[in-house]
Design an enzyme around this catalytic site. Structure first.
Site, PDB file in Angstrom:
ATOM      1  N   GLN A 196       6.611  51.039  49.102  1.00 23.90           N
ATOM      2  CA  GLN A 196       5.236  50.518  49.025  1.00 23.90           C
ATOM      3  C   GLN A 196       4.986  49.874  47.668  1.00 23.90           C
ATOM      4  OE1 GLN A 196       2.127  53.298  50.098  1.00 23.90           O
ATOM      5  NE2 GLN A 196       3.557  54.480  51.337  1.00 23.90           N
ATOM      6  N   CYS A 385      48.845  37.724  38.495  1.00 24.18           N
ATOM      7  CA  CYS A 385      48.452  37.127  37.216  1.00 24.18           C
ATOM      8  C   CYS A 385      49.079  37.881  36.052  1.00 24.18           C
ATOM      9  CB  CYS A 385      46.933  37.008  37.139  1.00 24.18           C
ATOM     10  SG  CYS A 385      46.434  35.633  36.086  1.00 24.18           S
ATOM     11  N   GLN A 389      53.044  38.289  34.888  1.00 26.24           N
ATOM     12  CA  GLN A 389      53.523  38.094  33.517  1.00 26.24           C
ATOM     13  C   GLN A 389      54.267  39.347  33.045  1.00 26.24           C
ATOM     14  OE1 GLN A 389      49.956  36.967  31.330  1.00 26.24           O
ATOM     15  NE2 GLN A 389      49.812  34.984  32.354  1.00 26.24           N
ATOM     16  N   HIS A 511      45.585  34.041  41.858  1.00 25.75           N
ATOM     17  CA  HIS A 511      44.871  35.196  42.422  1.00 25.75           C
ATOM     18  C   HIS A 511      44.728  35.068  43.941  1.00 25.75           C
ATOM     19  CE1 HIS A 511      43.535  37.099  38.650  1.00 25.75           C
ATOM     20  NE2 HIS A 511      43.659  35.867  38.182  1.00 25.75           N
ATOM     21  N   GLU A 513      44.124  37.286  46.041  1.00 24.95           N
ATOM     22  CA  GLU A 513      43.072  38.162  46.564  1.00 24.95           C
ATOM     23  C   GLU A 513      41.747  37.421  46.752  1.00 24.95           C
ATOM     24  OE1 GLU A 513      44.228  38.152  43.515  1.00 24.95           O
ATOM     25  OE2 GLU A 513      42.760  38.764  41.999  1.00 24.95           O
TER      26      GLU A 513
HETATM   27  N1  GLN Z   1      45.612  37.532  30.333  1.00 20.59           N
HETATM   28  C1  GLN Z   1      46.462  36.685  31.087  1.00 20.59           C
HETATM   29  C2  GLN Z   1      46.205  35.214  30.822  1.00 20.59           C
HETATM   30  O1  GLN Z   1      45.177  34.858  30.337  1.00 20.59           O
HETATM   31  C3  GLN Z   1      46.325  36.970  32.586  1.00 20.59           C
HETATM   32  C4  GLN Z   1      44.954  36.729  33.127  1.00 20.59           C
HETATM   33  C5  GLN Z   1      44.706  37.386  34.442  1.00 20.59           C
HETATM   34  O2  GLN Z   1      45.401  38.329  34.830  1.00 20.59           O
HETATM   35  N2  GLN Z   1      43.703  36.937  35.152  1.00 20.59           N
HETATM   36  O3  GLN Z   1      47.039  34.407  31.099  1.00 20.59           O
END
Ligand code: GLN
Length: 542
Positions: A196, A385, A389, A511, A513
């Site tokens: 309300q 990502c 790496q 990415h 996802e």
């Molecule tokens: N830190 C890493 C880069 O800038 C990976 C970035 C991330 O995982 N989105 O390349």
């Protein structure tokens, strides 16, 4: 005849985190299923120009669109529910509105006028409300207003909604207010007072909500609906119950049961364009809820305490689980905890290990160790990502013997910068919107796992990073057995690495996802789960 775009504004009251994004996405899904073309946009009241510079602990994941916009994670829900692609126009913040207005003022566009919240800021907000509708591509635009009514910072947005509604007319624009009905156990009662009050706050701003969607842990009895109807001037049919659901993907069906779609269409004077078709959605739910097997996946990340930080990854697992008709149990482990062999052994129970995206040095060694554990033990591995790496760093150190291999992000003076800053990144000082962002093409090498996954030779995936695989090392890596199976054709950048000698070891610089949806689960997640299931079967024989 030009399409008259209809507008639905969704505001929130009582508390934040009531799931406006899910309600908006669910309504969008239902309207889409009735044959309408729908888009959803989110207006956020904070001052950041976009959420790109926000710590995930503050605001959850930053969702990246094809056009490289760094946006609110609710856009991820919109894409996953509706299967649409969103863009910068779908997410506007107070910061962006002021940025635009101030830029115009500096150019002298306001012709000597005093620039004010009303009309200049509200005009800019409205221009952004209408931006997608003006493309003529949509029958209906749903606009979610972030925050709660009554917040100082959302006042201009609420005022703009009032004006828009007035300008468009009641049949072309409606307001849905999402609130909470707290349940007091001791009294055994659902309480309507906070609702309300929040409706009163909306009324003070000149907005009469057309529909109330009430979050509740308990079914809402008729007398409570009547009370809300009477006190909030909303017809009883338009008091909608939004009860806690097992999965967010149940919400469209729950909203349909409450006739939310029908009520909205009535108020907008629209008739359904087709019989509501939710067959594929129900099929997905059927598979999701009736798994025949189960797998354990460990995600190694940095922001694991906050589930929203990896929202799209979590949802991609749900989509891939349904596709594989299995249950995916995801354990989120902080990479900082993986500091010794004993702790690393906690990964032994995993049927698959995903090393998550991230930034900065904290926890990096734990991520690298987790990759090594997956590589040595033939556990399906998926790196996204920063995860990719880390796979490159681990391989450099332990296979190529470059013991100090590193990324220059973590160690600028490493003698072996196997991951290094892109040239165009080197002299940038601004942090906002300056990463490699958005969709880029990637050419897939024939005969690789990547080809098996994508069944295509040229794909598009979304990026958000500054650092890259350093091509000076590519030959050495390939000779030692790590294959670059995806390459950006324009810049020759390594986008996918894999180990053909391993049952499943895939790292991607982008990415994936961000593109997984309910009806189109992402093929890498689907394959990763399939391989995890295979791994589990082999393990149970050993
Ligand atoms: N830190 C890493 C880069 O800038 C990976 C970035 C991330 O995982 N989105 O390349």
């Amino acid at each position: 005849m030009e399409v008259q775009t209809k507008y639905i504004f969704v505001t929130g009251g009582v508390t934040s985190s009531l799931g406006k994004g899910i309600i908006s996405a669910s309504l969008g899904k239902l309207l889409q299923a009735a044959g309408f073309s729908v888009s959803i946009q989110k207006f956020d009241p904070y001052i950041n120009v976009d959420p790109g510079t926000l710590n995930p602990y503050e605001h959850g994941e930053c969702f990246v669109t094809d056009d490289g916009a760094e946006t609110d994670l609710d856009l991820g829900h919109y894409e996953r529910f509706l299967g649409i692609r969103t863009a910068q126009a779908n997410n506007v913040t107070t910061g962006r509105i002021y940025f635009n207005v101030i830029s115009k003022e500096r150019k002298g566009n306001y012709l000597g006028k005093t620039v004010q919240v009303i009309p200049h800021i509200t005009d800019e907000i409205k221009a952004n409300f209408y931006q997608l509708g003006k493309t003529g591509k949509y029958d209906i635009i749903i606009t979610e207003i972030g925050g709660c009514v009554g917040d100082i910072e959302s006042l201009p947005f609420i005022e703009a909604v009032r004006q828009a509604r007035w300008e468009l007319g009641a049949n072309n624009a409606i307001v849905i207010h999402l609130t909470l009905l707290p349940y007091l156990k001791k009294a055994g009662e659902l309480k309507t007072k906070p609702t309300q009050h929040s409706v009163k706050t909306l009324l003070e701003a000149g907005i009469q909500p057309d529909i109330l969607v009430c979050r509740s842990e308990q079914p809402i009895p008729t007398d409570i609906r009547k009370k809300l109807s009477l006190f909030c001037n909303v017809d009883i049919k338009s008091v909608i119950e939004a009860i806690d659901a097992d999965t967010i993907y149940d919400v469209p069906l729950l909203m349909r049961k409450e006739n939310l779609d029908k009520i909205v269409l009535d108020k907008l004077r629209l008739s359904p364009k087709q019989k509501t078709d939710l067959e594929t959605w129900k099929e997905f739910l059927g598979k999701l809820k009736n798994p025949t097997e189960e797998v354990n996946i460990v995600v190694v990340g940095k922001y694991v305490e906050l589930p929203d930080a990896y929202k799209s990854i979590a949802e991609s697992f749900v989509h891939a689980a349904a596709q594989n008709e299995c249950k995916v149990n995801v354990a989120w482990i902080s990479s900082e905890d993986l500091v010794n062999d004993k702790l690393l052994r906690s990964l032994e129970k995993a049927d698959g290990i995903l090393v998550a995206p991230g930034f900065g040095e904290r926890g990096i060694e734990g991520k690298v160790s987790a990759v090594g554990f997956a590589r040595r033990n033939n556990i399906p591995f998926f790196g996204i990502c920063l995860g990719m790496q880390c796979a490159v760093i681990e391989f450099g150190r332990n296979v190529l013997g470059l013991s100090e291999a590193h990324s220059t992000e973590m160690r600028p003076d490493t003698p072996h910068p196997v991951i290094d800053l892109m040239k165009e990144q080197q002299n940038l000082t601004d942090k906002g919107g300056t990463m490699r962002l958005g969709a880029y093409p990637c050419r897939i090498k024939a005969g690789t796992m990547a080809e098996q996954i994508y069944k295509d030779s040229l794909i598009q995936e979304r990026h958000r990073h500054r650092y890259e695989f350093n091509n000076a090392y590519l030959k050495a890596y390939e000779q030692a057995g790590m294959v670059a199976s995806g390459i950006n054709p324009d810049k020759d950048l390594v986008e996918i690495v894999e180990l053909p000698s391993h049952p499943f070891f895939v790292g991607v610089q982008y990415h994936p996802e961000l593109k997984s949806t309910v009806l189109q689960p992402h093929p890498i997640f689907v394959k990763f789960i399939q391989k995890a299931l295979e791994y589990k079967k082999v393990q149970s024989f050993n």
